[in-house]
Design a protein around this motif. Structure first.
Motif, PDB file in Angstrom:
ATOM      1  N   ILE A 176      76.274 -11.999  -6.565  1.00  0.00           N
ATOM      2  CA  ILE A 176      76.428 -12.537  -7.487  1.00  0.00           C
ATOM      3  C   ILE A 176      74.908 -13.744  -8.049  1.00  0.00           C
ATOM      4  O   ILE A 176      74.795 -14.276  -9.236  1.00  0.00           O
ATOM      5  N   PHE A 177      74.247 -13.741  -6.914  1.00  0.00           N
ATOM      6  CA  PHE A 177      73.114 -15.064  -6.791  1.00  0.00           C
ATOM      7  C   PHE A 177      71.736 -14.280  -7.590  1.00  0.00           C
ATOM      8  O   PHE A 177      71.452 -14.446  -8.430  1.00  0.00           O
ATOM      9  N   ASP A 178      71.887 -13.473  -7.139  1.00  0.00           N
ATOM     10  CA  ASP A 178      70.973 -11.871  -7.426  1.00  0.00           C
ATOM     11  C   ASP A 178      71.027 -11.573  -9.031  1.00  0.00           C
ATOM     12  O   ASP A 178      69.983 -11.857  -9.842  1.00  0.00           O
ATOM     13  N   VAL A 179      72.515 -11.807  -9.392  1.00  0.00           N
ATOM     14  CA  VAL A 179      72.417 -11.195 -11.002  1.00  0.00           C
ATOM     15  C   VAL A 179      72.205 -12.884 -12.408  1.00  0.00           C
ATOM     16  O   VAL A 179      71.681 -12.104 -13.070  1.00  0.00           O
ATOM     17  N   LYS A 180      72.521 -13.607 -11.689  1.00  0.00           N
ATOM     18  CA  LYS A 180      72.617 -14.953 -11.978  1.00  0.00           C
ATOM     19  C   LYS A 180      71.089 -15.156 -12.122  1.00  0.00           C
ATOM     20  O   LYS A 180      70.267 -15.860 -13.375  1.00  0.00           O
ATOM     21  N   LYS A 181      70.560 -15.221 -10.966  1.00  0.00           N
ATOM     22  CA  LYS A 181      68.732 -14.784 -11.192  1.00  0.00           C
ATOM     23  C   LYS A 181      67.959 -13.667 -12.511  1.00  0.00           C
ATOM     24  O   LYS A 181      67.171 -13.922 -13.207  1.00  0.00           O
ATOM     25  N   ARG A 182      68.646 -13.005 -12.311  1.00  0.00           N
ATOM     26  CA  ARG A 182      68.363 -12.063 -12.989  1.00  0.00           C
ATOM     27  C   ARG A 182      68.449 -12.283 -14.881  1.00  0.00           C
ATOM     28  O   ARG A 182      67.671 -12.061 -15.725  1.00  0.00           O
ATOM     29  N   CYS A 183      69.703 -12.706 -14.412  1.00  0.00           N
ATOM     30  CA  CYS A 183      70.212 -12.528 -16.227  1.00  0.00           C
ATOM     31  C   CYS A 183      70.209 -14.010 -17.269  1.00  0.00           C
ATOM     32  O   CYS A 183      70.967 -14.063 -17.989  1.00  0.00           O
ATOM     33  N   GLY A 184      70.485 -15.192 -16.150  1.00  0.00           N
ATOM     34  CA  GLY A 184      70.714 -16.365 -16.632  1.00  0.00           C
ATOM     35  C   GLY A 184      71.705 -16.197 -16.928  1.00  0.00           C
ATOM     36  O   GLY A 184      72.823 -15.813 -16.302  1.00  0.00           O
ATOM     37  N   ASN A 185      72.093 -16.911 -18.292  1.00  0.00           N
ATOM     38  CA  ASN A 185      72.651 -16.789 -19.330  1.00  0.00           C
ATOM     39  C   ASN A 185      73.634 -15.679 -20.354  1.00  0.00           C
ATOM     40  O   ASN A 185      74.166 -15.612 -20.590  1.00  0.00           O
ATOM     41  N   GLY A 186      73.035 -14.764 -19.942  1.00  0.00           N
ATOM     42  CA  GLY A 186      72.734 -13.583 -20.500  1.00  0.00           C
ATOM     43  C   GLY A 186      74.482 -13.066 -20.281  1.00  0.00           C
ATOM     44  O   GLY A 186      74.282 -12.945 -19.771  1.00  0.00           O
ATOM     45  N   ASP A 187      73.838 -11.316 -21.240  1.00  0.00           N
ATOM     46  CA  ASP A 187      74.584 -10.326 -20.964  1.00  0.00           C
ATOM     47  C   ASP A 187      74.791  -9.198 -19.345  1.00  0.00           C
ATOM     48  O   ASP A 187      72.680  -9.294 -19.338  1.00  0.00           O
ATOM     49  N   ILE A 188      75.157  -9.359 -19.100  1.00  0.00           N
ATOM     50  CA  ILE A 188      75.136  -8.786 -17.503  1.00  0.00           C
ATOM     51  C   ILE A 188      75.162  -7.820 -17.077  1.00  0.00           C
ATOM     52  O   ILE A 188      74.808  -6.988 -16.257  1.00  0.00           O
ATOM     53  N   SER A 189      75.762  -6.713 -18.230  1.00  0.00           N
ATOM     54  CA  SER A 189      76.495  -5.493 -18.245  1.00  0.00           C
ATOM     55  C   SER A 189      75.521  -4.739 -17.908  1.00  0.00           C
ATOM     56  O   SER A 189      75.405  -3.533 -17.427  1.00  0.00           O
ATOM     57  N   LEU A 190      73.777  -4.388 -18.384  1.00  0.00           N
ATOM     58  CA  LEU A 190      72.973  -4.062 -18.886  1.00  0.00           C
ATOM     59  C   LEU A 190      72.296  -3.537 -16.934  1.00  0.00           C
ATOM     60  O   LEU A 190      72.897  -2.508 -16.432  1.00  0.00           O
ATOM     61  N   TYR A 191      72.553  -4.658 -16.432  1.00  0.00           N
ATOM     62  CA  TYR A 191      72.002  -4.817 -15.334  1.00  0.00           C
ATOM     63  C   TYR A 191      72.857  -4.082 -14.255  1.00  0.00           C
ATOM     64  O   TYR A 191      72.975  -3.908 -13.245  1.00  0.00           O
ATOM     65  N   CYS A 192      74.228  -4.520 -14.446  1.00  0.00           N
ATOM     66  CA  CYS A 192      74.962  -4.693 -13.275  1.00  0.00           C
ATOM     67  C   CYS A 192      75.388  -2.823 -12.904  1.00  0.00           C
ATOM     68  O   CYS A 192      75.161  -2.002 -11.973  1.00  0.00           O
ATOM     69  N   LYS A 193      75.299  -2.507 -14.733  1.00  0.00           N
ATOM     70  CA  LYS A 193      75.405  -0.536 -14.713  1.00  0.00           C
ATOM     71  C   LYS A 193      73.966  -0.013 -13.309  1.00  0.00           C
ATOM     72  O   LYS A 193      74.326   0.686 -12.907  1.00  0.00           O
ATOM     73  N   ARG A 194      73.183  -0.469 -13.872  1.00  0.00           N
ATOM     74  CA  ARG A 194      71.793   0.130 -12.827  1.00  0.00           C
ATOM     75  C   ARG A 194      71.761  -0.360 -11.779  1.00  0.00           C
ATOM     76  O   ARG A 194      71.338   0.632 -11.091  1.00  0.00           O
ATOM     77  N   ARG A 195      72.289  -1.823 -11.425  1.00  0.00           N
ATOM     78  CA  ARG A 195      72.773  -2.163 -10.154  1.00  0.00           C
ATOM     79  C   ARG A 195      73.891  -0.594  -9.542  1.00  0.00           C
ATOM     80  O   ARG A 195      73.373  -0.474  -8.093  1.00  0.00           O
ATOM     81  N   LEU A 196      74.422  -1.148  -9.789  1.00  0.00           N
ATOM     82  CA  LEU A 196      75.812  -0.142  -9.945  1.00  0.00           C
ATOM     83  C   LEU A 196      75.433   1.799  -9.974  1.00  0.00           C
ATOM     84  O   LEU A 196      75.035   2.359  -8.387  1.00  0.00           O
ATOM     85  N   GLU A 197      74.347   2.111 -10.272  1.00  0.00           N
ATOM     86  CA  GLU A 197      74.007   3.218 -10.457  1.00  0.00           C
ATOM     87  C   GLU A 197      73.415   3.099  -8.393  1.00  0.00           C
ATOM     88  O   GLU A 197      72.723   4.685  -8.369  1.00  0.00           O
ATOM     89  N   LYS A 198      72.438   2.550  -8.357  1.00  0.00           N
ATOM     90  CA  LYS A 198      71.441   2.615  -7.573  1.00  0.00           C
ATOM     91  C   LYS A 198      72.114   2.210  -6.553  1.00  0.00           C
ATOM     92  O   LYS A 198      71.796   3.268  -5.078  1.00  0.00           O
ATOM     93  N   ILE A 199      73.001   1.875  -6.039  1.00  0.00           N
ATOM     94  CA  ILE A 199      73.800   1.678  -5.363  1.00  0.00           C
ATOM     95  C   ILE A 199      74.939   2.906  -4.705  1.00  0.00           C
ATOM     96  O   ILE A 199      74.960   3.033  -3.238  1.00  0.00           O
ATOM     97  N   GLN A 200      75.202   3.403  -5.747  1.00  0.00           N
ATOM     98  CA  GLN A 200      76.451   4.507  -5.890  1.00  0.00           C
ATOM     99  C   GLN A 200      74.903   6.264  -5.084  1.00  0.00           C
ATOM    100  O   GLN A 200      75.404   7.056  -4.805  1.00  0.00           O
ATOM    101  N   ALA A 201      73.548   5.918  -5.850  1.00  0.00           N
ATOM    102  CA  ALA A 201      72.930   6.713  -5.919  1.00  0.00           C
ATOM    103  C   ALA A 201      72.349   6.089  -4.233  1.00  0.00           C
ATOM    104  O   ALA A 201      71.714   8.061  -3.699  1.00  0.00           O
ATOM    105  N   MET A 202      72.956   5.377  -3.080  1.00  0.00           N
ATOM    106  CA  MET A 202      72.527   5.713  -1.685  1.00  0.00           C
ATOM    107  C   MET A 202      73.134   6.581  -0.862  1.00  0.00           C
ATOM    108  O   MET A 202      74.269   6.771  -1.075  1.00  0.00           O
TER     109      MET A 202
END
Length: 222
Positions: A176-202
């Motif tokens: 959550i800290f990383d998401v807030k650092k990257r996205c601030g108060n903006g839309d986090i859905s795209l970043y979360c989607k990319r993070r999820l894809e990266k995690i699931q590809a491990m």
């Protein structure tokens, strides 16, 4: 807890199972070592139940292995029913020590706590994992009352005497800290989607306690 996709069984296990009198208890060291290695790679070096990293790096009591082969369907059930589950690769997981050797039954977790009890939740059966969710404080739970009892009683994944809940909480807070650092108060859905894809590809060496990360990221994808 996340789904484990079982691959082809190790060649040495297949050969050994075809030998007269083959049994899990008498399995050769060479067969066991290949089996453990494949289970670890298959699971990303995470315990099938608590999702802590294995083999464990901490000092363990003498005689307690850093990784154990677990049989989801007990190989020595109380009803003595033997249907070959002891040497069935699809029935095997790699798990942590479960606090064996601690001298306190209340501190036992995972298969060390489960013993010969039958459980409904199965890391290979996606249908038993769908109802599993988490709380922000790190608690793992299920909408299925039987599976919720598995998580809390038969596997002891939320016990006050273990660090699992706090570890899951810390992993989530870091995300959550990383998401807030990257996205601030903006839309986090795209970043979360990319993070999820990266995690699931491990594949190998997955993130410890990754189940809570996947749960949170899926909630925040539109």
């Amino acid at each position: 807890m996340i789904r484990i996709k079982k691959g082809r069984e190790p060649g040495k296990l297949l050969w050994y199972r075809q030998q007269d009198g083959a049994s899990y208890e008498q399995m050769d060291k060479e067969v066991r070592e290949e089996l453990i290695d494949q289970l670890l790679r298959e699971q990303g070096h995470l315990c099938a139940y608590c999702m802590s990293k294995i083999p464990e790096s901490r000092n363990l009591p003498s005689g307690v292995p850093a990784v154990t082969i677990e049989h989801w369907l007990p190989r020595n059930p109380d009803d003595k029913l033997d249907i070959g589950q002891g040497l069935d690769y699809k029935n095997m997981f790699a798990v942590c020590s479960g606090n064996r050797g601690c001298g306190c039954e209340e501190k036992l977790t995972c298969d060390a706590r489960k013993g010969n009890d039958a459980i409904k939740v199965n890391p290979c059966d996606e249908s038993t994992l769908r109802g599993i969710t988490y709380k922000s404080n790190g608690i793992i739970q299920s909408s299925d009352p039987v599976i919720d009892e598995d998580l809390n009683q038969r596997l002891n994944l939320n016990g006050a005497n273990s660090s699992f809940q706090e570890n899951r909480k810390q992993v989530l807070e870091s995300l959550i800290f990383d998401v807030k650092k990257r996205c601030g108060n903006g839309d986090i859905s795209l970043y979360c989607k990319r993070r999820l894809e990266k995690i699931q590809a491990m594949d190998d060496q997955k993130i410890p306690y990754v189940g809570i990360l996947i749960w949170w990221l899926e909630k925040h994808i539109k």
